[in-house]
Design an enzyme around this catalytic site. Structure first.
Site, PDB file in Angstrom:
ATOM      1  N   CYS A  77       0.925  -1.271   0.085  1.00  0.00           N
ATOM      2  CA  CYS A  77      -0.101  -0.299  -0.310  1.00  0.00           C
ATOM      3  C   CYS A  77       0.757   1.574  -0.174  1.00  0.00           C
ATOM      4  O   CYS A  77       1.785   1.626  -0.770  1.00  0.00           O
ATOM      5  CB  CYS A  77      -0.790  -0.192   1.270  1.00  0.00           C
ATOM      6  N   HIS A 175      -4.167  -4.931  -0.112  1.00  0.00           N
ATOM      7  CA  HIS A 175      -3.334  -5.437   1.062  1.00  0.00           C
ATOM      8  C   HIS A 175      -3.907  -7.110   1.371  1.00  0.00           C
ATOM      9  O   HIS A 175      -4.973  -7.938   1.146  1.00  0.00           O
ATOM     10  CB  HIS A 175      -4.221  -5.366   2.271  1.00  0.00           C
ATOM     11  N   GLU A 177      -2.913  -8.800   2.599  1.00  0.00           N
ATOM     12  CA  GLU A 177      -3.411  -9.695   4.962  1.00  0.00           C
ATOM     13  C   GLU A 177      -4.836  -9.010   4.940  1.00  0.00           C
ATOM     14  O   GLU A 177      -5.142 -10.093   5.853  1.00  0.00           O
ATOM     15  CB  GLU A 177      -2.193  -8.994   5.712  1.00  0.00           C
TER      16      GLU A 177
END
Length: 197
Positions: A77, A175, A177
């Site tokens: 990001c 992202h 994650e």
């Protein structure tokens, strides 16, 4: 394997740490130069505003350290955006790894882009076992235009670079994650990259 998440007070560090833990990896949070240099892999996260994040990097001396790293580095990001030449956000000079200037989305689209979007034109081992048009989770108002270092693209009003690579440096605008099993696969692929530099 020693994984270091650069801890400079910008963002999504805990969620990345938990995602790695689900993969059986215990990551270290650190802003210590020696610890970062000794890592097998380095993750450079970021959520927030570019100029204040760059200021935090400089205060920790990390603006000098990151560009000289030789192991695989993954910017996520804002981390990816700070690896670029510059960002319009706060008129910020970046670390100059990726030869592209980060700019704001046009007024014709709602910003920030929040939610799931597809990634296409996938290149590099970072996307092993990832399908074309896979959905990833994004939150951003600024983007890297298409450039020679793009290894994935997305579309939001315009087509832009959603992942970049130069030598041992990788960057993803999304992202991983927060991107379910496909995001976990990308993290796993990053952990399995061979150090070539």
């Amino acid at each position: 394997m020693k994984i270091v998440i650069i801890n400079y007070g910008a963002g999504n560090i805990q969620s990345i740490k938990f995602a790695l833990k689900r993969l059986g990896i215990r990551a270290i949070l650190s802003n210590d130069e020696i610890e970062i240099r000794q890592a097998d892999k380095v993750i450079f996260p970021g959520v927030g505003e570019a100029s204040s994040a760059m200021l935090k990097l400089k205060e920790a001396g990390l603006d000098e350290v990151i560009p000289t790293l030789k192991q695989p580095v993954l910017g996520i990001c804002l981390g990816m955006q700070l690896l670029c030449n510059s960002s319009e956000e706060g008129n910020t000079k970046g670390l100059g790894i990726f030869d592209v200037e980060v700019i704001k989305f046009p007024n014709s689209v709602k910003v920030p882009q929040i939610g799931w979007n597809q990634i296409q034109n996938l290149k590099s081992g970072l996307f092993k076992n990832i399908s074309e048009n896979e959905f990833m989770y994004l939150v951003h108002s600024f983007y890297a235009p298409l450039c020679k270092e793009a290894i994935a693209t997305s579309e939001y009003g315009i087509q832009y670079s959603s992942a970049l690579r130069k030598d041992n440096f990788y960057g993803v605008q999304f992202h991983p994650e927060k991107s379910s099993t496909a995001g976990e696969q990308i993290l796993k692929n990053f952990l399995n990259l061979k150090s070539q530099y």
